[in-house]
Scaffold this active site. Structure first.
Site, PDB file in Angstrom:
ATOM      1  N   ASP A  33       4.156  -2.512   4.700  1.00 43.48           N
ATOM      2  CA  ASP A  33       4.309  -1.212   4.057  1.00 43.48           C
ATOM      3  C   ASP A  33       4.015  -1.193   2.564  1.00 43.48           C
ATOM      4  O   ASP A  33       4.291  -0.191   1.894  1.00 43.48           O
ATOM      5  CB  ASP A  33       5.729  -0.688   4.289  1.00 43.48           C
ATOM      6  CG  ASP A  33       6.800  -1.618   3.744  1.00 43.48           C
ATOM      7  OD1 ASP A  33       6.455  -2.749   3.345  1.00 43.48           O
ATOM      8  OD2 ASP A  33       7.978  -1.210   3.714  1.00 43.48           O
ATOM      9  N   GLU A  34       3.452  -2.262   2.006  1.00 37.99           N
ATOM     10  CA  GLU A  34       3.168  -2.214   0.579  1.00 37.99           C
ATOM     11  C   GLU A  34       1.952  -3.045   0.210  1.00 37.99           C
ATOM     12  O   GLU A  34       1.622  -4.032   0.860  1.00 37.99           O
ATOM     13  CB  GLU A  34       4.387  -2.644  -0.244  1.00 37.99           C
ATOM     14  CG  GLU A  34       4.816  -4.077  -0.050  1.00 37.99           C
ATOM     15  CD  GLU A  34       5.990  -4.450  -0.954  1.00 37.99           C
ATOM     16  OE1 GLU A  34       5.990  -4.069  -2.138  1.00 37.99           O
ATOM     17  OE2 GLU A  34       6.903  -5.136  -0.451  1.00 37.99           O
ATOM     18  N   ASP A  41       3.588   2.017  -1.721  1.00 39.33           N
ATOM     19  CA  ASP A  41       4.693   1.702  -0.818  1.00 39.33           C
ATOM     20  C   ASP A  41       4.866   2.863   0.158  1.00 39.33           C
ATOM     21  O   ASP A  41       5.135   3.991  -0.248  1.00 39.33           O
ATOM     22  CB  ASP A  41       5.973   1.474  -1.624  1.00 39.33           C
ATOM     23  CG  ASP A  41       7.064   0.802  -0.807  1.00 39.33           C
ATOM     24  OD1 ASP A  41       7.194   1.132   0.384  1.00 39.33           O
ATOM     25  OD2 ASP A  41       7.790  -0.039  -1.355  1.00 39.33           O
TER      26      ASP A  41
END
Length: 346
Positions: free
Chosen positions: A111-112, A13
């Site tokens: 973002d992950e 993350d």
């Protein structure tokens, strides 16, 4: 193709991702409170925070907060407009670096992502996580946190414990010691409303939920009970798919500076949203199967209605007409704050 159940799953993350990308573009702002959202104008009505740097979060600024509220809480913050193209480019760079490491990677958003270390490999998950953090930071300048476990849900929870810029491992051995006294809301998929309903049964902690009779939960909440008990006991999904993520829909929404009361204005807005969304669909060589419209009134009452097309289409006249038809399904007898259009894809 899905992999076999991995020995370890790593949840990667990126920390304060949107703000971090902006800080790379504006290095003079490093160490200062930065807030990303809307057009970067905190006086603009009805725009919300998309991401806040950790320095801004120290003032209580959070994602989803109105920009005006954020400005009151942190008047010295620098406000920047959202830049999806920059975030997409940064995300693609990170994903490419992850895949270059040779492990299956399942992307979950800008973002992950999840990464699987398969059974039988000698790789130590902590060392893999450290290598990931090192590579991402050195190649992109972005920081990330990594959670490690044997399933996705537990790995994601571990990431929350690792933030910011850390690594955390949750296993059967330490799960209840770490999580047992935490509220049930710490579990993935258990929100505030469910937390309140569980509290009425005297169930407040992860430990209490894990040791609650399944019959009691089933009679109160229905089939979802099995998932909660699985999560409370540290279980979860062990499958990591290396297949490229394919969007199932495209959507756009707009919050108006003033509430709309004129039906023709609503129709014009829905038509424009449908056309803008369709342009993206066509650019990705997809076709539309269903058209959905979301209406939010001035009282924040929100409803979505949907219509299936007679046949998959990318015809602008068909799509915009369908969007207006769905809009007609609403009574529209109250001022409208927000309109959105979602196109579901074949």
């Amino acid at each position: 193709m899905p992999t076999a159940a991995p020995r370890w799953i790593l949840h990667v993350d990126l920390d304060q991702f949107l703000a971090s990308v902006e800080l790379l573009r504006h290095p003079e702002l490093a160490g200062l409170p930065v807030i990303v959202g809307g057009n970067g104008d905190p006086t603009e009505p009805r725009k919300v925070v998309t991401c806040a740097s950790y320095e801004a979060r120290a003032y209580g600024v959070r994602a989803g907060m109105p920009l005006r509220t954020a400005a009151r809480r942190c008047p010295e913050a620098t406000f920047l407009p959202s830049n999806p193209a920059a975030y997409n480019a940064a995300s693609e760079e990170v994903v490419a670096l992850l895949r270059d490491l040779g492990y299956p990677v399942e992307v979950w958003g800008w973002d992950e992502a999840y990464l699987a270390v398969a059974p039988g490999t000698p790789d130590d998950p902590i060392e893999v996580a450290e290598e990931i953090r090192k590579v991402i930071l050195s190649q992109t300048g972005l920081s990330c946190s990594i959670g490690i476990s044997d399933n996705k849900q537990r790995a994601k929870i571990a990431t929350g414990l690792a933030k910011p810029a850390g690594i955390y491992q949750l296993t059967d051995a330490n799960w209840m010691a770490i999580m047992g006294d935490r509220t049930v809301e710490a579990l993935w998929g258990v929100g505030p409303k469910t937390t309140k309903r569980l509290a009425k049964l005297g169930i407040n902690t992860v430990y209490q939920l894990a040791h609650t009779d399944s019959g009691l939960l089933m009679s109160t909440f229905g089939p979802r009970t099995a998932l909660w008990l699985l999560l409370a006991k540290g279980g979860g999904d062990t499958e990591v798919s290396a297949q490229a993520w394919v969007p199932r829909s495209r959507s756009h929404a707009v919050t108006f500076p003033r509430d709309l009361t004129c039906r023709s204005e609503m129709e014009s807005a829905v038509t424009e949203l449908a056309q803008r969304t369709l342009n993206e669909v066509v650019a990705s060589s997809r076709t539309v199967t269903r058209v959905a419209v979301t209406v939010r009134t001035a009282t924040f009452y929100t409803r979505t209605k949907i219509r299936k097309l007679q046949a998959p289409s990318t015809d602008p006249d068909v799509i915009t007409a369908a969007a207006r038809h769905v809009l007609d399904l609403f009574e529209l007898d109250r001022p409208v704050r927000l309109l959105g259009v979602r196109l579901e894809l074949a």
